[in-house]
Motif scaffolding. Sequence first.
Motif, PDB file in Angstrom:
ATOM      1  N   TYR A 179      -5.003  37.258  32.807  1.00  0.00           N
ATOM      2  CA  TYR A 179      -4.106  38.120  33.887  1.00  0.00           C
ATOM      3  C   TYR A 179      -4.892  37.724  35.064  1.00  0.00           C
ATOM      4  O   TYR A 179      -4.229  37.653  36.216  1.00  0.00           O
TER       5      TYR A 179
ATOM      6  N   CYS B 218      -1.632  46.452  39.930  1.00  0.00           N
ATOM      7  CA  CYS B 218      -0.517  46.185  39.281  1.00  0.00           C
ATOM      8  C   CYS B 218       0.825  46.513  40.098  1.00  0.00           C
ATOM      9  O   CYS B 218       1.571  45.776  40.490  1.00  0.00           O
TER      10      CYS B 218
ATOM     11  N   THR C 107       3.459  43.970  42.300  1.00  0.00           N
ATOM     12  CA  THR C 107       4.935  44.708  41.828  1.00  0.00           C
ATOM     13  C   THR C 107       5.682  44.558  43.290  1.00  0.00           C
ATOM     14  O   THR C 107       6.685  44.031  43.651  1.00  0.00           O
TER      15      THR C 107
ATOM     16  N   VAL D  49      -7.187  43.664  40.686  1.00  0.00           N
ATOM     17  CA  VAL D  49      -7.347  43.051  39.374  1.00  0.00           C
ATOM     18  C   VAL D  49      -8.412  42.474  38.929  1.00  0.00           C
ATOM     19  O   VAL D  49      -8.958  42.560  37.910  1.00  0.00           O
TER      20      VAL D  49
ATOM     21  N   PRO E 286       2.318  41.827  36.361  1.00  0.00           N
ATOM     22  CA  PRO E 286       1.900  42.996  36.709  1.00  0.00           C
ATOM     23  C   PRO E 286       2.294  44.157  35.595  1.00  0.00           C
ATOM     24  O   PRO E 286       1.581  44.835  35.306  1.00  0.00           O
TER      25      PRO E 286
ATOM     26  N   ILE F  10       0.073  43.417  32.878  1.00  0.00           N
ATOM     27  CA  ILE F  10      -1.329  43.950  33.263  1.00  0.00           C
ATOM     28  C   ILE F  10      -1.410  45.365  32.949  1.00  0.00           C
ATOM     29  O   ILE F  10      -2.345  45.970  32.397  1.00  0.00           O
ATOM     30  N   LEU F  11      -0.332  45.970  33.402  1.00  0.00           N
ATOM     31  CA  LEU F  11      -0.274  47.605  33.439  1.00  0.00           C
ATOM     32  C   LEU F  11      -0.544  48.128  31.797  1.00  0.00           C
ATOM     33  O   LEU F  11      -1.167  48.847  31.479  1.00  0.00           O
TER      34      LEU F  11
ATOM     35  N   GLN G 113      -3.984  47.519  30.725  1.00  0.00           N
ATOM     36  CA  GLN G 113      -4.939  48.358  31.246  1.00  0.00           C
ATOM     37  C   GLN G 113      -4.566  49.964  30.392  1.00  0.00           C
ATOM     38  O   GLN G 113      -5.758  50.558  30.545  1.00  0.00           O
TER      39      GLN G 113
END
Length: 566
Positions: A67, A149, A153, A184, A244, A247-248, A251
Amino acid sequence: MSLIERVSSMESYDRWRDQSPTGSQRRKLSFNPVGTWVPPAAREEPVGAFEVGRTKRILQVAVAVVYCLLAAGIVFGYAAIKPVLISEGVYRNLCTKEELEQGVRVCYAQEIRLNLMFTVAAVSTNVCALPVGTILDRYGPRISGIIGCFLLTIGALFFAFAWDLPFDGYIPGYLFLALGGPFVFISSFQLSNTFPKHSGSILALLTGAFDTSSAVFLIYRLIYQASNGTFWPKKFFLIYLTVPASILLAQLFLMPSTSYKTVGELVASAENDPLDAPQTTDTDSLRAARRHRRESAISEITSLLGSKDAAHQTADEESKKRVSGVWGALHGRTAWQQIRTPWFVLITLFTVVQMTRINYFVATIRPQYEYLLHSYSAAVRVNSFFDVALPLGGVVSVPFIGLLLDRTSTVFVLALLVAIATTIGVLGVIPRLWAAYANVCLFVVYRPLYYTAVSDYAAKVFGFRTFGKVYGLIICLAGLLNFSQSGLDALTHRVFRNDPLPVNLALLTAAAVVGVALVGYVWRQSRRIGRERLEGEAEGAREVLMPGADAALVEREHGHQEYGID
């Protein structure tokens, strides 16, 4: 060698490491460049790597690299996406009627506004290092990553629907993409503690991913050209929203909510295990349980740290310290005392000039070579070569940069930076195709070397205690002053009629003058530091008796005390 023995033998090594930004042996690494103001109770306790399964840790590192590759520094692929935006007529409405009638490819106002979009993004990337560090220290890597994220976005949505918005959505869109990257990227640094033995390799992977992320827009431009423009930016940025979103999810379900413990914290947890505290009411079974837990923890931590002898580690680090020639120059001073010295002023001026040159070149490479080579097609070829070379240059040069910084003096590194920067400046004013390609090749290697060398300089000269504040201030000031790039664009197009030579020559001269002054000052100070170190070692030398010698005989009077006395 047991863990406790290793820690004991590394005490002198730790005293140096505590003041280095890469030395987290006894100190928690902080990303907060504005000081520690958060009460300790507000922070969650970090987790030890041995408490998390090996497979999960490997997956965390792998996902973070992916990412970062897709999001960390995509705005620096501006040179690749700029032709797409021009082709789509972005800011074409700013052109004058005369320019439209003449059919110019890019009009003056359009060029200035597009470059302003990149300038704002580049400045914000540097300036936001200040809040990113604070938020990361306060709320941890998961919250920082989630914030990134949302910023990504918002940026992608602005770009996707900029064509339909009643206001300019491109500049805020690119700005949010730029802001999301550091959140990030920087929050991933703590993953180097997942495998302490390989922390350097993990950081190199993350750094390489950041450099390579500029290729995202290159890949998009190639797809755009292959589709004859049907895969227009709205489609791309709507698809990019999956980045994103992914990535969210990572996380929330994979990445740690708190940072992994540093090596020093792992050692301290084994040495200060609360179960080891003596209690008068303990039974033998409880003592055995405590002993087993301690031995198990030491075994796990030892496996994480590796088996390299601490004496060798100490010797290696001491050698690096001596080779640098400037280590400890301002250690122990306050940040305010440090920023009032020529050490700070000169490196800040050098950073301002070099960062301006770098971002100016990235933003204007095609129009520069269109003028110098008198050929639009040749400029396109140089631009395309640059788009590929920029991410590759960072990946290829990262391992060699580490060796260079560890094995050569800071004076040599700075002199090399000035020499390469001067060569780039000279090549940049030669109106030949071979010079253009040579310029690009040097530039893509110089860029990561320059950024790494500045942070290395700050670490060795200013020390860990004030590193965040001083280095953050250097980058922040350089970023803010990069707004001068818009003025340079205006000079090039309005005053010099698209001729980039005057601006390039001015930047070359400024860089050479400041660079020579910096190298000269650091060279003189390194000689002074070396001389003082030798004098200190000489003063600290003590007589050592040979094995078996009789101290009484050595100390007795031999009569020579009276020689020369009447």
